[in-house]
Scaffold this motif. Structure first.
Motif, PDB file in Angstrom:
ATOM      1  N   PRO A 353      -4.536   0.491  12.034  1.00 36.57           N
ATOM      2  CA  PRO A 353      -4.446   1.383  10.702  1.00 36.57           C
ATOM      3  C   PRO A 353      -4.970   0.691   9.566  1.00 36.57           C
ATOM      4  O   PRO A 353      -4.815   0.956   8.537  1.00 36.57           O
ATOM      5  CB  PRO A 353      -3.129   1.893  10.500  1.00 36.57           C
ATOM      6  CG  PRO A 353      -2.268   0.763  11.022  1.00 36.57           C
ATOM      7  CD  PRO A 353      -3.154   0.184  12.415  1.00 36.57           C
ATOM      8  N   GLN A 354      -5.524  -0.548   9.689  1.00 37.51           N
ATOM      9  CA  GLN A 354      -5.993  -1.343   8.477  1.00 37.51           C
ATOM     10  C   GLN A 354      -6.853  -0.712   7.504  1.00 37.51           C
ATOM     11  O   GLN A 354      -6.684  -1.036   6.336  1.00 37.51           O
ATOM     12  CB  GLN A 354      -6.472  -2.801   8.814  1.00 37.51           C
ATOM     13  CG  GLN A 354      -5.582  -3.541   9.812  1.00 37.51           C
ATOM     14  CD  GLN A 354      -5.990  -3.199  11.157  1.00 37.51           C
ATOM     15  OE1 GLN A 354      -5.934  -2.222  11.850  1.00 37.51           O
ATOM     16  NE2 GLN A 354      -6.464  -4.375  11.843  1.00 37.51           N
ATOM     17  N   LEU A 355      -7.565  -0.038   8.093  1.00 32.76           N
ATOM     18  CA  LEU A 355      -8.574   0.780   7.123  1.00 32.76           C
ATOM     19  C   LEU A 355      -8.025   1.603   6.139  1.00 32.76           C
ATOM     20  O   LEU A 355      -8.405   1.592   5.013  1.00 32.76           O
ATOM     21  CB  LEU A 355      -9.595   1.710   7.961  1.00 32.76           C
ATOM     22  CG  LEU A 355     -10.321   2.722   7.367  1.00 32.76           C
ATOM     23  CD1 LEU A 355     -11.424   1.976   6.515  1.00 32.76           C
ATOM     24  CD2 LEU A 355     -11.303   3.399   8.301  1.00 32.76           C
ATOM     25  N   PHE A 356      -6.868   2.158   6.645  1.00 34.88           N
ATOM     26  CA  PHE A 356      -6.232   3.294   5.593  1.00 34.88           C
ATOM     27  C   PHE A 356      -4.933   2.506   4.939  1.00 34.88           C
ATOM     28  O   PHE A 356      -4.362   3.375   4.031  1.00 34.88           O
ATOM     29  CB  PHE A 356      -5.547   4.581   6.304  1.00 34.88           C
ATOM     30  CG  PHE A 356      -7.009   5.185   7.042  1.00 34.88           C
ATOM     31  CD1 PHE A 356      -7.680   5.858   6.168  1.00 34.88           C
ATOM     32  CD2 PHE A 356      -7.026   4.985   8.471  1.00 34.88           C
ATOM     33  CE1 PHE A 356      -8.918   6.455   6.878  1.00 34.88           C
ATOM     34  CE2 PHE A 356      -8.083   5.747   9.217  1.00 34.88           C
ATOM     35  CZ  PHE A 356      -9.058   6.423   8.214  1.00 34.88           C
ATOM     36  N   VAL A 357      -4.653   1.291   5.067  1.00 33.74           N
ATOM     37  CA  VAL A 357      -3.470   0.753   4.283  1.00 33.74           C
ATOM     38  C   VAL A 357      -4.271   0.023   3.024  1.00 33.74           C
ATOM     39  O   VAL A 357      -4.258  -1.173   2.842  1.00 33.74           O
ATOM     40  CB  VAL A 357      -3.021  -0.330   5.336  1.00 33.74           C
ATOM     41  CG1 VAL A 357      -1.826  -1.093   4.367  1.00 33.74           C
ATOM     42  CG2 VAL A 357      -2.479   0.408   6.603  1.00 33.74           C
ATOM     43  N   ALA A 358      -4.379   1.055   2.132  1.00 30.62           N
ATOM     44  CA  ALA A 358      -4.877   0.474   0.609  1.00 30.62           C
ATOM     45  C   ALA A 358      -4.552   1.222  -0.546  1.00 30.62           C
ATOM     46  O   ALA A 358      -5.029   1.806  -1.174  1.00 30.62           O
ATOM     47  CB  ALA A 358      -6.582   0.739   0.641  1.00 30.62           C
ATOM     48  N   PRO A 359      -3.197   1.217  -0.553  1.00 29.02           N
ATOM     49  CA  PRO A 359      -2.442   1.998  -1.454  1.00 29.02           C
ATOM     50  C   PRO A 359      -2.658   1.321  -2.867  1.00 29.02           C
ATOM     51  O   PRO A 359      -2.627   0.056  -3.049  1.00 29.02           O
ATOM     52  CB  PRO A 359      -1.002   2.044  -1.208  1.00 29.02           C
ATOM     53  CG  PRO A 359      -0.899   0.924  -0.424  1.00 29.02           C
ATOM     54  CD  PRO A 359      -2.014   0.518   0.629  1.00 29.02           C
ATOM     55  N   ARG A 360      -2.824   2.026  -3.858  1.00 29.93           N
ATOM     56  CA  ARG A 360      -2.507   1.511  -5.344  1.00 29.93           C
ATOM     57  C   ARG A 360      -1.092   1.884  -5.867  1.00 29.93           C
ATOM     58  O   ARG A 360      -0.327   2.704  -5.547  1.00 29.93           O
ATOM     59  CB  ARG A 360      -3.746   1.960  -6.139  1.00 29.93           C
ATOM     60  CG  ARG A 360      -5.031   1.633  -6.254  1.00 29.93           C
ATOM     61  CD  ARG A 360      -5.522   1.258  -4.862  1.00 29.93           C
ATOM     62  NE  ARG A 360      -6.776   0.677  -4.871  1.00 29.93           N
ATOM     63  CZ  ARG A 360      -7.533   0.367  -3.930  1.00 29.93           C
ATOM     64  NH1 ARG A 360      -6.990   0.191  -2.697  1.00 29.93           N
ATOM     65  NH2 ARG A 360      -8.832  -0.296  -3.885  1.00 29.93           N
ATOM     66  N   GLY A 361      -0.572   0.953  -6.678  1.00 29.06           N
ATOM     67  CA  GLY A 361       0.710   1.291  -7.137  1.00 29.06           C
ATOM     68  C   GLY A 361       1.311   0.344  -8.292  1.00 29.06           C
ATOM     69  O   GLY A 361       0.812   0.667  -9.398  1.00 29.06           O
ATOM     70  N   LEU A 362       2.336  -0.516  -8.092  1.00 30.18           N
ATOM     71  CA  LEU A 362       2.797  -1.115  -9.260  1.00 30.18           C
ATOM     72  C   LEU A 362       1.607  -1.944 -10.225  1.00 30.18           C
ATOM     73  O   LEU A 362       1.731  -1.670 -11.391  1.00 30.18           O
ATOM     74  CB  LEU A 362       3.886  -2.017  -8.925  1.00 30.18           C
ATOM     75  CG  LEU A 362       4.581  -2.684 -10.228  1.00 30.18           C
ATOM     76  CD1 LEU A 362       5.405  -1.735 -10.978  1.00 30.18           C
ATOM     77  CD2 LEU A 362       5.828  -3.461  -9.658  1.00 30.18           C
ATOM     78  N   ILE A 363       0.857  -2.842  -9.474  1.00 29.03           N
ATOM     79  CA  ILE A 363       0.120  -3.659 -10.234  1.00 29.03           C
ATOM     80  C   ILE A 363      -1.017  -2.816 -11.184  1.00 29.03           C
ATOM     81  O   ILE A 363      -1.389  -3.057 -12.311  1.00 29.03           O
ATOM     82  CB  ILE A 363      -0.695  -4.343  -9.474  1.00 29.03           C
ATOM     83  CG1 ILE A 363       0.115  -5.568  -9.105  1.00 29.03           C
ATOM     84  CG2 ILE A 363      -1.860  -5.208 -10.189  1.00 29.03           C
ATOM     85  CD1 ILE A 363       0.587  -6.685  -9.949  1.00 29.03           C
ATOM     86  N   THR A 364      -1.442  -1.460 -10.478  1.00 30.52           N
ATOM     87  CA  THR A 364      -2.256  -0.562 -10.947  1.00 30.52           C
ATOM     88  C   THR A 364      -1.621  -0.206 -12.315  1.00 30.52           C
ATOM     89  O   THR A 364      -2.397  -0.025 -13.528  1.00 30.52           O
ATOM     90  CB  THR A 364      -2.775   0.373 -10.107  1.00 30.52           C
ATOM     91  OG1 THR A 364      -3.467  -0.001  -8.808  1.00 30.52           O
ATOM     92  CG2 THR A 364      -3.634   1.563 -10.549  1.00 30.52           C
ATOM     93  N   VAL A 365      -0.548   0.214 -12.419  1.00 28.33           N
ATOM     94  CA  VAL A 365       0.233   0.910 -13.669  1.00 28.33           C
ATOM     95  C   VAL A 365       0.374  -0.161 -14.719  1.00 28.33           C
ATOM     96  O   VAL A 365       0.156   0.249 -15.784  1.00 28.33           O
ATOM     97  CB  VAL A 365       1.356   1.560 -13.116  1.00 28.33           C
ATOM     98  CG1 VAL A 365       1.904   2.389 -14.382  1.00 28.33           C
ATOM     99  CG2 VAL A 365       1.122   2.778 -12.173  1.00 28.33           C
ATOM    100  N   LEU A 366       0.891  -1.515 -14.117  1.00 27.90           N
ATOM    101  CA  LEU A 366       1.207  -2.405 -15.121  1.00 27.90           C
ATOM    102  C   LEU A 366      -0.325  -2.815 -15.863  1.00 27.90           C
ATOM    103  O   LEU A 366       0.032  -2.694 -17.169  1.00 27.90           O
ATOM    104  CB  LEU A 366       1.600  -3.629 -14.369  1.00 27.90           C
ATOM    105  CG  LEU A 366       2.932  -3.485 -13.767  1.00 27.90           C
ATOM    106  CD1 LEU A 366       3.522  -4.778 -12.926  1.00 27.90           C
ATOM    107  CD2 LEU A 366       4.216  -3.329 -14.591  1.00 27.90           C
TER     108      LEU A 366
END
Length: 438
Positions: A353-366
């Motif tokens: 599932p590596q292709l779809f493991v690309a979430p954005r999160g804390l760093i994006t907001v920071l």
């Protein structure tokens, strides 16, 4: 506004931390990122605050402080996880290449999309806004990939860690090229910049690396000889102090945190030759283990309150905008298309599932909240940020659930068709027939 009861604040903060812990446990079993649950909790709190007349509270100063501490803790936690061992150099190199190419390509395409669709967005501003949207979230990925095979899990840990570090460096490089805004009553005859280009930034980085190495060696050698039990938070206070001073001196301060984390996580590599006799490995290892625990715990608390407050401050109305949906979906599509091409080149055909493991999160907001005032684009909708965070997190969740079902199905199939066996018998020798004499 009447004074808030301090005991009520303690109760609320305690309940939020307890809920965050349970969200983490639910996340392990369902693969639904706890980040999404924290944001939803913040939205619910916002509704409650509006109902009792406290909806106009300014949470930005708190968010800014949490953001700074969060960045430091994330970089330190990531550095402490990086073991620079010889047998892992190939895996580290592959993850670093994928992270770097993915970051640059995703930022470039996202910048094109933002510049085209958002009024007033210059190329420079577009790159600045696109960078946070192109960074993988190690805070979401690392807890989510615990059930994957060893080499896939290792790849995601390294890739997301490098993406965090490289993305932060790219962001601060871009901010260093912004024009300086004159203070009230002042004028600038020519356009000045906080930096003079790539060479100036490279020189800044090199100076920071030298300072960081000196400071890191000094910290380890001094703290290994401190006998007091109260030294881990003292060490973190020293790192925070160095980070803040570095910022005031316009150094790349996060490199100080990164190099210290790498050095203490790989002491045998950094303390060689004459330096080895200065290192008390057992005492220094005790500092590393304690620091690792404190960093994880602190990052958990900071992440919890940051995403809850982020949920309180966002506007759900922006998610209903057609323009927000179009821009967000195009950026999400570009993320996975670029990722597919890079993984096929450097990983091969086994990219699920590596292709779809690309979430954005804390760093994006920071980093979004760290965009300087002079670079703010009024027409940029924060809903794009939320849309992409939720979209990429849900896609990862579905991919991980599907992979877990596929793995479970394969295990059950094997278990239902066990390999047969027969009792072993010693071979017998047949006597040759005796010919009768004529």
């Amino acid at each position: 506004m009447e004074q808030v009861d301090p005991y009520l604040l303690i109760i609320q903060a305690s309940v939020i931390i307890i809920l965050s812990f349970f969200f983490g446990e639910v996340s392990k079993r369902t693969n639904v990122p706890s980040v999404l649950m924290l944001i939803v909790l913040g939205i619910i709190i916002k509704i409650g605050l509006d109902a009792i007349g406290y909806g106009n509270l300014n949470f930005f100063p708190i968010l800014e402080i949490l953001g700074i501490i969060g960045l430091i803790m994330i970089v330190l936690e990531a550095a402490l996880e990086l073991k620079l061992e010889r047998d892992k150099f190939l895996a580290i190199g592959k993850a670093l290449t994928v992270a770097l190419l993915g970051l640059i390509a995703s930022t470039w395409v996202a910048a094109i999309i933002l510049e085209y669709f958002i009024d007033g967005m210059s190329t420079q501003s577009a790159w600045l806004y696109a960078t946070p949207l192109s960074i993988l979230s190690s805070a979401i990925i690392i807890p989510s990939v615990t059930g994957l095979k060893g080499h896939k899990k290792e790849f995601h840990i390294y890739e997301s860690t490098f993406s965090d570090i490289l993305g932060i460096m790219l962001f601060y490089f871009l901010t260093s090229q912004l024009p300086i805004t004159p203070a009230a009553g002042e004028t600038l005859d020519v356009v000045e910049h906080t930096g003079t280009g790539g060479l100036a930034y490279l020189g800044n980085v090199l100076i920071t690396i030298v300072v960081s190495l000196f400071a890191s060696y000094a910290i380890v050698l001094v703290f290994q000889n401190i006998k007091s039990h109260v030294k881990l938070f003292l060490l973190i206070a020293v790192l925070l102090l160095l980070y803040a001073i570095g910022k005031k001196l316009h150094l790349s301060s996060l490199i100080i945190v990164l190099i210290f984390g790498l050095l203490i996580a790989n002491m045998r590599l950094f303390f060689q030759g004459p330096l080895r006799k200065w290192l008390n490995y057992k005492k220094a290892l005790h500092i590393y283990e304690g620091l690792h625990v404190v960093t994880i715990e602190t990052a958990f608390v900071v992440r919890t309150f940051f995403f809850v407050i982020f949920g309180v401050t966002i506007s759900l109305a922006s998610l209903l905008s057609v323009d927000v949906a179009i821009v967000s979906l195009l950026i999400i599509l570009s993320i996975y298309l670029i990722r597919f091409i890079i993984l096929r080149i450097f990983v091969g055909t086994d990219i699920l599932p590596q292709l779809f493991v690309a979430p954005r999160g804390l760093i994006t907001v920071l980093l979004f909240y760290a965009i300087p005032t002079e670079a703010n684009i009024p027409n940029f909708e924060p809903g794009i940020l939320l849309f992409i965070i939720i979209g990429t997190s849900l896609i990862m969740t579905l991919a991980m659930v599907a992979d877990k079902k596929r793995t479970t199905s394969a295990i059950r199939k094997v278990a239902s068709s066990p390999v047969g066996y027969e009792r072993w018998k010693a071979p017998t020798l047949l006597e040759a027939p005796v010919e009768k004499e004529a």
